[in-house]
Design a protein around this motif. Structure first.
Motif, mmCIF file in Angstrom:
data_model
loop_
_atom_site.group_PDB
_atom_site.id
_atom_site.type_symbol
_atom_site.label_atom_id
_atom_site.label_comp_id
_atom_site.label_asym_id
_atom_site.label_seq_id
_atom_site.Cartn_x
_atom_site.Cartn_y
_atom_site.Cartn_z
ATOM 1 N N TRP A 122 0.833 -1.208 0.000
ATOM 2 C CA TRP A 122 0.000 0.000 0.000
ATOM 3 C C TRP A 122 0.868 1.258 0.000
ATOM 4 O O TRP A 122 0.630 2.188 -0.770
ATOM 5 C CB TRP A 122 -0.905 -0.045 1.225
ATOM 6 C CG TRP A 122 -1.827 1.115 1.379
ATOM 7 C CD1 TRP A 122 -3.057 1.279 0.795
ATOM 8 C CD2 TRP A 122 -1.605 2.286 2.177
ATOM 9 N NE1 TRP A 122 -3.608 2.478 1.184
ATOM 10 C CE2 TRP A 122 -2.748 3.106 2.027
ATOM 11 C CE3 TRP A 122 -0.572 2.706 3.011
ATOM 12 C CZ2 TRP A 122 -2.864 4.341 2.686
ATOM 13 C CZ3 TRP A 122 -0.680 3.918 3.656
ATOM 14 C CH2 TRP A 122 -1.820 4.733 3.494
ATOM 15 N N HIS A 174 1.273 3.991 -3.265
ATOM 16 C CA HIS A 174 0.921 5.408 -3.195
ATOM 17 C C HIS A 174 2.048 6.300 -3.726
ATOM 18 O O HIS A 174 1.783 7.354 -4.302
ATOM 19 C CB HIS A 174 0.579 5.811 -1.763
ATOM 20 C CG HIS A 174 -0.877 5.686 -1.442
ATOM 21 N ND1 HIS A 174 -1.838 6.511 -1.981
ATOM 22 C CD2 HIS A 174 -1.550 4.825 -0.643
ATOM 23 C CE1 HIS A 174 -3.032 6.164 -1.528
ATOM 24 N NE2 HIS A 174 -2.883 5.133 -0.718
ATOM 25 N N GLU A 205 -9.178 1.210 1.895
ATOM 26 C CA GLU A 205 -8.936 2.478 1.188
ATOM 27 C C GLU A 205 -8.641 2.228 -0.284
ATOM 28 O O GLU A 205 -9.124 2.943 -1.165
ATOM 29 C CB GLU A 205 -7.780 3.222 1.853
ATOM 30 C CG GLU A 205 -7.533 4.625 1.336
ATOM 31 C CD GLU A 205 -6.580 4.673 0.151
ATOM 32 O OE1 GLU A 205 -6.613 5.673 -0.592
ATOM 33 O OE2 GLU A 205 -5.808 3.695 -0.035
ATOM 34 N N ARG A 206 -7.892 1.205 -0.554
ATOM 35 C CA ARG A 206 -7.548 0.904 -1.944
ATOM 36 C C ARG A 206 -8.738 0.323 -2.700
ATOM 37 O O ARG A 206 -8.963 0.640 -3.872
ATOM 38 C CB ARG A 206 -6.369 -0.068 -1.946
ATOM 39 C CG ARG A 206 -5.753 -0.319 -3.273
ATOM 40 C CD ARG A 206 -4.766 0.683 -3.791
ATOM 41 N NE ARG A 206 -4.872 2.065 -3.411
ATOM 42 C CZ ARG A 206 -4.022 2.991 -3.792
ATOM 43 N NH1 ARG A 206 -3.005 2.664 -4.573
ATOM 44 N NH2 ARG A 206 -4.142 4.234 -3.422
ATOM 45 N N SER A 258 -11.298 2.613 -4.423
ATOM 46 C CA SER A 258 -10.947 3.258 -5.682
ATOM 47 C C SER A 258 -11.556 2.526 -6.873
ATOM 48 O O SER A 258 -11.504 3.014 -7.995
ATOM 49 C CB SER A 258 -9.420 3.301 -5.852
ATOM 50 O OG SER A 258 -8.819 4.036 -4.816
ATOM 51 N N PHE A 309 -13.372 5.699 10.719
ATOM 52 C CA PHE A 309 -13.359 5.459 9.280
ATOM 53 C C PHE A 309 -14.764 5.169 8.746
ATOM 54 O O PHE A 309 -15.027 5.344 7.562
ATOM 55 C CB PHE A 309 -12.389 4.330 8.936
ATOM 56 C CG PHE A 309 -10.955 4.691 9.188
ATOM 57 C CD1 PHE A 309 -10.242 5.428 8.256
ATOM 58 C CD2 PHE A 309 -10.334 4.329 10.371
ATOM 59 C CE1 PHE A 309 -8.919 5.784 8.493
ATOM 60 C CE2 PHE A 309 -9.012 4.678 10.628
ATOM 61 C CZ PHE A 309 -8.314 5.417 9.683
ATOM 62 N N GLU A 342 -18.394 10.045 2.352
ATOM 63 C CA GLU A 342 -18.182 9.714 0.941
ATOM 64 C C GLU A 342 -19.425 9.087 0.297
ATOM 65 O O GLU A 342 -19.413 8.782 -0.894
ATOM 66 C CB GLU A 342 -17.012 8.729 0.813
ATOM 67 C CG GLU A 342 -15.675 9.311 1.221
ATOM 68 C CD GLU A 342 -14.546 8.294 1.117
ATOM 69 O OE1 GLU A 342 -14.651 7.378 0.270
ATOM 70 O OE2 GLU A 342 -13.565 8.417 1.867
ATOM 71 N N ARG A 399 -8.548 10.677 -0.923
ATOM 72 C CA ARG A 399 -8.993 9.849 0.200
ATOM 73 C C ARG A 399 -7.871 9.636 1.217
ATOM 74 O O ARG A 399 -8.125 9.574 2.425
ATOM 75 C CB ARG A 399 -9.499 8.492 -0.309
ATOM 76 C CG ARG A 399 -10.007 7.599 0.830
ATOM 77 C CD ARG A 399 -10.640 6.303 0.327
ATOM 78 N NE ARG A 399 -11.848 6.609 -0.426
ATOM 79 C CZ ARG A 399 -11.960 6.415 -1.739
ATOM 80 N NH1 ARG A 399 -10.936 5.928 -2.428
ATOM 81 N NH2 ARG A 399 -13.074 6.700 -2.360
ATOM 82 N N LEU A 400 -6.641 9.533 0.757
ATOM 83 C CA LEU A 400 -5.528 9.343 1.687
ATOM 84 C C LEU A 400 -5.452 10.486 2.694
ATOM 85 O O LEU A 400 -5.190 10.265 3.879
ATOM 86 C CB LEU A 400 -4.210 9.236 0.910
ATOM 87 C CG LEU A 400 -2.937 9.110 1.756
ATOM 88 C CD1 LEU A 400 -3.010 7.897 2.668
ATOM 89 C CD2 LEU A 400 -1.706 9.034 0.864
ATOM 90 N N TRP A 412 -8.573 10.141 5.083
ATOM 91 C CA TRP A 412 -8.452 9.027 6.015
ATOM 92 C C TRP A 412 -7.308 9.254 7.010
ATOM 93 O O TRP A 412 -7.314 8.686 8.109
ATOM 94 C CB TRP A 412 -8.288 7.718 5.252
ATOM 95 C CG TRP A 412 -9.586 7.237 4.661
ATOM 96 C CD1 TRP A 412 -10.568 8.019 4.123
ATOM 97 C CD2 TRP A 412 -10.046 5.893 4.556
ATOM 98 N NE1 TRP A 412 -11.608 7.239 3.685
ATOM 99 C CE2 TRP A 412 -11.316 5.937 3.928
ATOM 100 C CE3 TRP A 412 -9.516 4.661 4.901
ATOM 101 C CZ2 TRP A 412 -12.057 4.778 3.663
ATOM 102 C CZ3 TRP A 412 -10.245 3.517 4.637
ATOM 103 C CH2 TRP A 412 -11.496 3.568 4.030
ATOM 104 N N LEU A 452 -0.743 5.946 7.988
ATOM 105 C CA LEU A 452 -1.514 6.712 6.995
ATOM 106 C C LEU A 452 -1.006 8.150 6.865
ATOM 107 O O LEU A 452 -0.652 8.578 5.757
ATOM 108 C CB LEU A 452 -3.001 6.688 7.336
ATOM 109 C CG LEU A 452 -3.805 5.516 6.758
ATOM 110 C CD1 LEU A 452 -3.452 4.207 7.460
ATOM 111 C CD2 LEU A 452 -5.303 5.772 6.874
ATOM 112 N N ARG A 500 -11.215 10.927 -5.933
ATOM 113 C CA ARG A 500 -10.714 10.501 -4.644
ATOM 114 C C ARG A 500 -10.308 11.689 -3.803
ATOM 115 O O ARG A 500 -10.162 11.594 -2.614
ATOM 116 C CB ARG A 500 -9.499 9.571 -4.794
ATOM 117 C CG ARG A 500 -9.852 8.262 -5.456
ATOM 118 C CD ARG A 500 -8.643 7.387 -5.572
ATOM 119 N NE ARG A 500 -8.168 7.036 -4.253
ATOM 120 C CZ ARG A 500 -6.920 6.723 -3.960
ATOM 121 N NH1 ARG A 500 -6.023 6.731 -4.913
ATOM 122 N NH2 ARG A 500 -6.547 6.401 -2.745
#
Length: 406
Positions: free
Chosen positions: A124, A128, A171-172, A175, A202, A209, A296-297, A300, A323, A406
């Motif tokens: 992850w 990114h 999170e991934r 997408s 979360f 969202e 989103r990163l 979050w 994160l 995102r």
């Protein structure tokens, strides 16, 4: 400009080497203590969760039975009398994460689960920063695994690294446009709620969202898991949830969250817990709504930072800070600036040093963490509004027509 890029690349390489050495050393210590008896190191939290799973399969309520384990060390004998303080769904999840197998087998099962979680988190982080180049993507991995609490968490047999991996994978998945990805993301957040103080916020991000399928699958998982645990324990979910809040008061004094101590100094435990929780939810909701157009990163990362302060927290819960570490590094790479670089290094300084439990108890350190972590969150949110985003390349390839940014 080429000279500046060369200097940045050289600095990144040296930082990568240093953090890589730390990461390898820390992970070796963590996994070594989980799989083997190394002096005073022992996965005590894994042992407690293992005892609870055994009780549950015997149809004994672990919230009321304590931890009847004659092999508990003298330092942990008090746990014989203290019941479990987890909500009902966490016990059902615990059957999967810490099954009541023979003790040695359970340790190696936890070893494999944590190794898989580390693999997910490494992928992850690398993904990114991948558009920025190899040095930066591997620096993201090294910066994540050089977080000393990651090793502490693994050595204790705690769940926080697994929780962080579930959140990262969710999170991934979000997408992707397929409804099945949303269902799986919601289930992963449900699994992560084995530690609700870490994963609970979360769910609010999913609501902001408008990921209703994910919210529904999260709620469905918690309802099913709570029902299974209550049936096995011979109780009901409401009673078990109420019991968990009462039992948690016995551990409040151990929190490394300075806000917990300030709150219970002036309010009864239940009121203090409620005030902190409501304040955390309100702050998270405001920041998520105000930054709903950000990646989103970034959003979050807001949940991850506030999760450190809205409830009880120990040093082994800090792996969730992977994160914001990743988000800050990405921000510093996208639009280089002294402010972003210093924010990344300041956050790293609070996480990479080998600080043990006794030092995390220092009020001065807790206040410093509060000040630095809140400051870096402000830097991250302000930086997210500036400049191009390196990560948009791979994100756009996964987006379908009409999908939300995102």
């Amino acid at each position: 400009m080429p000279i500046q890029r060369d200097v940045r690349s050289l600095r990144a390489t040296w930082l990568l080497v240093g953090l890589g050495v730390l990461a390898l050393g820390y992970l070796s210590l963590g996994f070594g203590a989980l799989g083997f008896d190394l002096g005073r190191s022992y996965p005590i939290d894994l042992r407690l969760r293992w005892t609870e799973s055994r009780l549950l399969l015997q149809h004994v309520n672990p919230q009321t039975a304590g931890h009847p384990d004659p092999e508990l060390s003298e330092a942990h004998q008090v746990m014989q009398r203290l019941g479990g303080s987890y909500p009902p769904w966490a016990y059902a999840t615990g059957l999967a994460l810490t099954p009541p197998l023979p003790w040695t087998t359970t340790r190696w099962y936890a070893f494999i689960l944590n190794a898989l979680a580390i693999g997910v988190l490494g992928w992850w982080c690398h993904d990114h920063l991948r558009p920025a180049g190899g040095t930066w993507s591997w620096l993201a991995v090294a910066a994540a695994f050089a977080i000393f609490p990651v090793a502490i968490c693994i050595s204790y047999g705690q769940y926080s690294v697994i929780v962080a991996a579930c959140v990262a994978l969710a999170e991934r998945l979000l997408s992707r446009p397929a409804p099945g990805a949303q269902v799986m993301a919601g289930v992963l957040i449900g699994l992560a709620c084995v530690k609700p103080q870490l994963a609970g916020l979360f769910v609010l991000a999913l609501v902001v969202e408008r990921r209703w399928i994910a919210v529904a699958s999260w709620a469905g998982y918690l309802a099913l898991a709570s029902g299974i645990a209550a049936w096995l324990a011979g109780s009901n979910p409401v009673t078990m949830l109420a019991t968990s809040t009462r039992e948690a008061s016995a551990f409040a004094f151990l929190s490394h969250n300075i806000l917990t101590h300030w709150a219970i100094a002036v309010l009864p435990f239940q009121a203090a817990t409620l005030v902190l929780a409501l304040a955390g939810v309100a702050a998270t909701a405001v920041l998520l709504v105000r930054n709903r157009q950000q990646p989103r990163l970034v959003r979050w990362s807001v949940c991850a930072v506030i999760a450190m302060f809205w409830a009880y927290r120990k040093h082994y819960d800090v792996p969730l800070m992977i994160l914001p570490v990743t988000a800050l590094l990405l921000s510093a790479v996208e639009v280089p600036s002294l402010k972003r670089s210093l924010a990344f290094l300041a956050l790293g300084a609070t996480l990479w040093l080998p600080i043990r439990d006794a030092q995390w108890d220092w009020p001065a350190l807790q206040i410093a963490d509060l000040a630095i972590w809140v400051t870096i969150l402000a830097v991250l949110l302000s930086s997210a509004k500036d400049g191009p985003r390196v990560q948009r390349g791979p994100v756009q390839r996964s987006q379908g027509p009409g999908q939300r940014p995102r």
